[in-house]
Structures are given as structure tokens and as C-alpha cells.
Design an enzyme around this catalytic site. Structure first.
Site, PDB file in Angstrom:
ATOM      1  N   HIS A   1       0.076   3.807   7.962  1.00 18.79           N
ATOM      2  CA  HIS A   1       0.415   4.620   6.862  1.00 18.79           C
ATOM      3  C   HIS A   1       0.524   4.177   5.668  1.00 18.79           C
ATOM      4  O   HIS A   1       1.123   4.543   4.655  1.00 18.79           O
ATOM      5  CB  HIS A   1       1.794   5.103   7.028  1.00 18.79           C
ATOM      6  CG  HIS A   1       2.156   5.456   8.678  1.00 18.79           C
ATOM      7  ND1 HIS A   1       2.199   6.841   9.416  1.00 18.79           N
ATOM      8  CD2 HIS A   1       2.500   4.747   9.647  1.00 18.79           C
ATOM      9  CE1 HIS A   1       2.365   6.899  10.472  1.00 18.79           C
ATOM     10  NE2 HIS A   1       2.645   5.635  10.951  1.00 18.79           N
TER      11      HIS A   1
ATOM     12  N   LYS B   1     -10.940  -3.801 -18.688  1.00 19.09           N
ATOM     13  CA  LYS B   1     -11.157  -3.330 -17.295  1.00 19.09           C
ATOM     14  C   LYS B   1     -12.235  -3.858 -16.527  1.00 19.09           C
ATOM     15  O   LYS B   1     -13.366  -4.295 -17.165  1.00 19.09           O
ATOM     16  CB  LYS B   1     -11.584  -1.797 -17.317  1.00 19.09           C
ATOM     17  CG  LYS B   1     -10.485  -0.963 -17.925  1.00 19.09           C
ATOM     18  CD  LYS B   1      -9.672  -0.531 -16.555  1.00 19.09           C
ATOM     19  CE  LYS B   1     -10.339   0.697 -16.157  1.00 19.09           C
ATOM     20  NZ  LYS B   1      -9.397   1.314 -15.142  1.00 19.09           N
TER      21      LYS B   1
END
Ligand code: ARG
Length: 462
Positions: A160, A287
Site C-alpha cells: 500500500h 530541478k
């Protein structure tokens, strides 16, 4: 608007096709990719016709030589493809006639474009199955190298996407080896099943000429000729099987790509992707984006889309050939190009990426990842039924959570406040190294098991 009738089949036509008819009918814009296969098929056919005494040796020789000239023109970019000539088959034959004259007209004896295109396309798809095989092998080898380097590096295992139990880096890499290994075997199964030659099925019913289908099949590397001429010209299962195998493979690639996107984020920092497989942002200087992984994640839609599209083309088609089947090619071409590129990009990313061992280890120990080990200890040492042990451990997790610490940080007194029987020994099972080392069941995450998995695969890939 009318034009002159088609030089290949215009005998019964007074006028040529409308421009729109020509536009919807022509496939040369894409099936020129089958040129090499078309010429190989025609050369095998001509040789067989001569061997069977159906055409003369000198005509066959002229045809076979002339076809090589056509091929070199196409490969050299000197060939002028004509939409009026519809497809690759008629473009090649028309050019052959320009080059060698009358004997070219004998090539199409005892065959039809129906068996011709089925043969060409099978040869093309067979090459793609081989290319996928090679691409998968390279990717598996890259994963094996990663697994071997980090067979005992601990990291969190998730269910999960929540911390579940510690696993090893090598174990995680080897899970993908199993997946891509199944893809490899699917490609090989498909190749073995599809390797039957349609040539000589002619339009649909076979031919009255004394052809030798076994000879052409062998010359083109097929295992045997297709056994039923109706099926041979109308079957596209080989393309569907390739697309189905490619779709599953692309789904695997997308799952791995998704993990790489998550793992390379600032929040996870499990891996660092190389500059070679990352991009920057035009506005945010900090980035470094995992674009290759994101694109691989997306490609499955295109490949699966091709699979669905071809299935829809084929459904409900009566035997034998229908022009619908000309719609088989573009989807397969695009899916094959996409798959090969995605496999190569993934291999490059895997080869270049660095696992951040310290981050992995720190994450492995957080999130109460050894709670199951604690419960197992309560069963093994104190003899508690597993359900009770589960409950006691749950209470200890709640206690630690309340204190803002992890399980190994609880004191013995804390532990005993939940279950009086707990002893100092319990701390021995709360470490992540112990946790992974103890999972020695076959296929488990213990480094010794992971090394056994790696050894089995290395033998398979040798
Ligand atoms: N271009 C056609 C295709 O791709 C070749 C076969 C044409 N056959 C025919 N009977 N019109 O399917």
C-alpha cells in the site's frame, strides 16, 4: 477526376481511382518499412519457381539480381515511392520491371499480395521479437549487476506504499528480473509459435502450380509452411501476440519507472539518477527531473492501445483476406519502436543509477518496519498465539508512536508494561539487519536467498 488505370490490376478498369480513393487505399506511406522483407520473400519465391521448373533459371536470375538493385536503391534513399502504386509490393515490382524488363512479370506467378504481405509482416514482427529479446536480456543483466552490488543493502519494503517490512535492495531488483524474465519467455514462446511461412498460400486457396512451400519456408528461416492456406493469409495472431507480450512488458516498465520517479524525489532520495538520464527545468534551477522514467511510465498506453486497435481490426473479419488487415501495420510499427526505446532507456537508467545506501538503511528502520519480527519473537520465545502476539505488538507500536520514537528505542520497562513476559532478548530482533537476515525462506529477502536468486539467473542468462 480520373487517371489512367492501375498497371498491376487495371485490366478490367476503364478509369483510375478518385484521389480520395487513392488516399484511403494506399499503404506505401508506412509499409515501405517492409521493403527488405518483401525483397527477401520475392527472392526466395523466384528461386523456388525456377527450381520447380515454373519459370526459367535465367528469368529467376534476372529477377533475383534486379531485386537486389531495388533494395540498394531503397536503402540508399534513391527510390521514388509512388502512391499510385499503392503499396510496397507493387512499388518494388514496378521498379523491377523498369530495371529488368519482361521477366519481372513472371515473379508474381503462384502468389498473391495476400500471402506476400502476410509473409513480409511475419518476417518483420519476428525481427521485433528478436530485438525485444535482446533488449530484455540487456535490461536483466543491468538489474543483476545492481542486485549483486546491493544484495545485502537494507531498504523498506512496502505494501500500500506504506512501510511494511525491511527488504534488501538486491531482493527488490530481483523482483523486476523475474518480471522481465517472464516477458522474455513470452517473446520466445510467441516466436516459436509464429514461425510458419504463409508464402504459397496465394490469394486464399493455394495454387495450381507445382510450388515447393517447404523450400521457401526454409529459405526464409521459417520452421515450416503454414498448414492451411485460408488461415495463412488471414492470420494476424503473431502480431497480436507480440503486442500482448509488449503490453505486459510495458506495464512492467511503467511500474518500475514509477518507483524510480518516487525514489528519486527529494522526499525519498533512495536513488540518484545520472545526469545522462535526467533533465533540468527552464525556470527552477535546482530541478533534476526523471523525464526518462516518466516517459517510460506513459508509453504503456500507446503500446496497449495498439494491442486493442489491432484486436478491433481483426474481430469479426470473415475468412480470408480483407483490406481491413492493411490497418495491422502502423500500430505494430509504433508499438515496436516504442517498446525498444523504452527498454533501452530503462537499461541505461538502471546501469547509471546510484542507490543511496544510507538513506535506504535509515528509511528501512523507520515506520515500525520490524513490528512483524517483534510479533514473531513473542510467538517463538513466549509461546503466544500469533493473534495475541499481533495485538501485543500493536499496543507497543501505539506506545512508541505516542512517545515519538521507534520500537528499538522503547525501554524494557515500556515493553513489560504491555506484556510482562518480555525480556531483554527482544531487542535482538528489532534491528533491520536481523530482520532481513532471518527471512531465509525460499525466495525470501535474506541476502543469502537473494544471492541464490542472482546465481540462478546468471546461469540462465549465460
Ligand atoms: N497493402 C495490402 C495490405 O497491407 C497488401 C495486400 C493487398 N491485397 C489485396 N487483396 N488487395 O494488406
Amino acid at each position: 477526376m480520373t487517371t489512367t488505370s492501375n498497371q498491376m490490376w487495371g485490366g478490367r478498369f476503364a478509369a483510375g481511382p478518385d484521389a480520395i480513393m487513392e488516399a484511403i487505399n494506399a499503404s506505401i506511406g508506412f509499409d515501405k518499412r517492409l521493403a527488405a522483407q518483401d525483397i527477401a520473400g520475392s527472392r526466395a519465391h523466384a528461386a523456388m519457381l525456377a527450381a520447380q521448373g515454373i519459370i526459367s533459371d535465367s528469368d529467376a536470375e534476372a529477377i533475383r539480381e534486379g531485386l537486389l538493385t531495388v533494395l540498394s536503391e531503397i536503402e540508399g534513399g534513391r527510390f521514388e515511392f509512388s502512391t499510385a502504386l499503392e503499396d510496397i509490393h507493387m512499388n518494388v515490382e514496378a521498379r523491377l520491371k523498369d530495371i529488368i524488363g519482361a521477366p519481372a512479370g513472371r515473379l508474381h506467378t503462384a502468389r498473391s499480395r495476400n500471402d506476400q504481405v502476410a509473409t513480409d509482416f511475419r518476417l518483420w514482427v519476428r525481427d521485433q521479437l528478436d530485438a525485444a529479446d535482446a533488449g530484455l536480456q540487456a535490461l536483466i543483466c543491468a538489474l543483476l549487476d545492481q542486485a549483486e552490488a546491493g544484495a545485502d543493502w537494507v531498504m523498506p519494503g512496502f505494501t500500500h506504499l506504506q512501510t511494511a517490512q525491511p527488504v534488501t535492495w538486491g531482493h527488490h531488483m530481483m523482483a523486476y528480473v523475474e518480471m522481465f524474465g517472464r516477458d522474455l519467455s513470452r517473446m520466445r514462446d510467441a516466436r516459436a509459435r509464429m514461425n510458419e511461412c504463409p508464402l504459397g498460400a496465394a490469394a486464399l486457396a493455394g495454387t495450381s502450380f507445382p510450388i515447393d512451400r517447404h523450400a521457401t519456408a526454409a529459405a526464409l528461416g521459417f520452421d515450416r509452411p503454414g498448414a492451411n492456406s485460408l488461415d495463412a493469409v488471414s492470420d494476424r495472431d503473431f502480431a497480436l501476440e507480440f503486442l500482448a507480450a509488449a503490453s505486459i512488458c510495458a506495464m512492467h516498465l511503467s511500474r518500475f519507472a514509477e518507483e524510480l520517479v518516487i525514489w528519486s524525489s527529494a522526499q525519498f532520495r533512495f536513488v540518484t539518477l545520472s545526469d545522462r538520464f535526467s533533465t533540468g527545468s527552464s525556470i527552477m534551477p535546482q530541478k533534476k527531473n526523471p523525464d526518462a522514467a516518466e516517459l517510460i511510465r506513459a508509453k504503456v498506453g500507446r503500446i496497449m492501445g495498439a494491442n486493442v486497435a489491432l484486436m478491433m481490426v481483426m474481430k469479426g473479419l470473415p475468412l480470408a483476406y480483407s483490406k481491413d488487415m492493411q490497418e495491422d501495420k502502423e500500430q505494430v510499427f509504433d508499438a515496436a519502436d516504442t517498446l525498444m526505446l523504452a527498454l533501452a532507456a530503462m537499461e541505461g537508467m538502471v546501469r547509471d543509477m546510484t542507490a543511496n545506501r544510507d538513506r535506504l538503511a535509515a528509511a528501512a528502520g523507520s515506520g515500525f518496519s520490524t513490528a512483524t519480527d517483534l510479533a514473531d519473537w513473542l510467538v517463538r520465545v513466549l509461546g503466544l498465539p500469533f493473534r495475541d502476539a499481533h495485538h501485543v505488538t500493536g499496543s507497543l507500536v501505539a506506545l512508541a508512536e505516542g512517545k515519538g520514537c521507534d520500537l528499538p528505542d522503547l525501554s524494557l520497562a515500556d515493553m513489560q508494561s504491555v506484556h510482562a513476559g518480555i525480556t531483554e532478548d527482544v531487542f535482538g530482533v528489532l534491528g533491520v539487519e536481523n530482520s532481513v537476515n532471518s527471512r531465509m525462506s525460499y525466495g525470501g529477502t535474506a541476502p543469502a536467498q537473494v544471492r541464490a536468486q542472482i546465481a540462478r539467473w546468471k546461469e540462465r542468462m549465460a
